[in-house]
Design a protein around this motif. Structure first.
Motif, PDB file in Angstrom:
ATOM      1  N   ALA A  69       0.821  -1.212   0.000  1.00 18.88           N
ATOM      2  CA  ALA A  69       0.000   0.000   0.000  1.00 18.88           C
ATOM      3  C   ALA A  69       0.855   1.262   0.000  1.00 18.88           C
ATOM      4  O   ALA A  69       1.798   1.389   0.791  1.00 18.88           O
ATOM      5  N   ASN A  70       0.529   2.156  -0.916  1.00 21.54           N
ATOM      6  CA  ASN A  70       1.179   3.468  -1.058  1.00 21.54           C
ATOM      7  C   ASN A  70       2.666   3.393  -1.419  1.00 21.54           C
ATOM      8  O   ASN A  70       3.369   4.390  -1.268  1.00 21.54           O
ATOM      9  N   ASN A  85      -1.366   0.276  -5.620  1.00 22.41           N
ATOM     10  CA  ASN A  85      -2.051  -0.133  -4.391  1.00 22.41           C
ATOM     11  C   ASN A  85      -2.215   1.088  -3.493  1.00 22.41           C
ATOM     12  O   ASN A  85      -1.229   1.679  -3.039  1.00 22.41           O
ATOM     13  N   GLU A  87      -3.611   2.833  -0.125  1.00 18.76           N
ATOM     14  CA  GLU A  87      -4.026   2.522   1.246  1.00 18.76           C
ATOM     15  C   GLU A  87      -5.474   2.939   1.491  1.00 18.76           C
ATOM     16  O   GLU A  87      -5.882   4.054   1.135  1.00 18.76           O
ATOM     17  N   GLY A  88      -6.236   2.036   2.083  1.00 17.05           N
ATOM     18  CA  GLY A  88      -7.628   2.345   2.417  1.00 17.05           C
ATOM     19  C   GLY A  88      -8.577   2.212   1.237  1.00 17.05           C
ATOM     20  O   GLY A  88      -9.798   2.320   1.387  1.00 17.05           O
ATOM     21  N   ARG A  89      -8.041   2.016   0.040  1.00 20.50           N
ATOM     22  CA  ARG A  89      -8.895   1.874  -1.155  1.00 20.50           C
ATOM     23  C   ARG A  89      -8.753   0.471  -1.749  1.00 20.50           C
ATOM     24  O   ARG A  89      -9.732  -0.227  -1.918  1.00 20.50           O
ATOM     25  N   THR A 126      -4.350   6.925  -7.851  1.00 15.93           N
ATOM     26  CA  THR A 126      -5.567   6.207  -8.240  1.00 15.93           C
ATOM     27  C   THR A 126      -5.861   6.341  -9.735  1.00 15.93           C
ATOM     28  O   THR A 126      -6.817   5.741 -10.234  1.00 15.93           O
ATOM     29  N   PRO A 167     -10.492  -4.778  -3.449  1.00 18.28           N
ATOM     30  CA  PRO A 167     -10.154  -4.860  -2.018  1.00 18.28           C
ATOM     31  C   PRO A 167      -9.159  -5.995  -1.752  1.00 18.28           C
ATOM     32  O   PRO A 167      -9.483  -7.156  -1.952  1.00 18.28           O
ATOM     33  N   GLU A 169      -6.731  -5.581   1.052  1.00 25.35           N
ATOM     34  CA  GLU A 169      -6.135  -5.393   2.369  1.00 25.35           C
ATOM     35  C   GLU A 169      -6.374  -6.616   3.254  1.00 25.35           C
ATOM     36  O   GLU A 169      -7.481  -7.166   3.303  1.00 25.35           O
TER      37      GLU A 169
END
Ligand code: FES
Length: 192
Positions: A69-70, A85, A87-89, A126, A167, A169
């Protein structure tokens, strides 16, 4: 001297088809032609037009290659896409071609965004438009992510909107199948 009975003998040979028979032949030939065309069409659609790993077809990316992520998005030049990737998305599969005039934006880590070298369009992680002449955000590809427990999610299905984000994560990814023949075209600069 020929006799009257010999002169009246019926000619030997094949009778010409009647009008009705002739129409039957034409009808039969038309049906055969139609069926042949339908079969050819079915075969055309049934066979994949692109091979796996060829742009326009499906690319299988090993889960190890998916960025955290990020972290820096990963480019897949042969498929002309980026794995990003957020984060949170979740995972975005971005078509790596600028929506202005088709140059190839690069990830610029110091600015934390994609930047197009041709006329300066910029995009977020994004794929969302930031600035420049690009008329809309980056397009995205349909993809299926498979996890180590055997489950999977597909963009445009499984409750995931077309184009993602997928998704991921909390999961361990084993494979990402990116269909470069199925592109979700963004419609505005606000799309992400
Ligand atoms: S092609 Fe990317 S800004 Fe023009």
């Amino acid at each position: 001297m020929a006799t009257a009975s010999a002169a009246q003998a019926a000619p030997v040979g094949v009778d010409a088809p009647s009008r009705r028979e002739f129409l039957y032949y034409i009808w039969g030939a038309s049906i055969a032609l139609l069926l042949g065309e339908a079969a050819a069409g079915l075969i055309w659609f049934a066979l994949p037009r692109f091979k796996e790993g060829e742009f326009g077809g499906v690319f299988n990316v090993e889960g190890d290659l998916v960025p955290a992520a990020n972290k820096v998005p990963v480019s897949m030049p042969a498929g002309r896409f980026w794995l990003s990737n957020v984060e949170g998305r979740g995972l975005y599969v971005l078509y790596g071609v600028c929506t202005h005039l088709g140059c190839l934006p690069k990830w610029v880590e110091t600015n934390n965004r994609f930047e197009c070298p041709c006329h300066g369009s910029k995009y977020e992680r994004t794929g969302k438009y930031i600035e420049g002449p690009a008329p809309r955000s980056l397009d995205k590809f349909e993809a299926t992510v498979t996890f180590d427990d055997g489950t999977s999610v597909t963009s445009g299905a499984d409750g995931v909107p077309p184009g993602g984000p997928l998704p991921i994560e909390g999961h361990t990814i084993t494979n990402v199948a990116v269909n470069t023949g199925d592109r979700y075209k963004s419609t505005s600069r606000l799309d992400e």
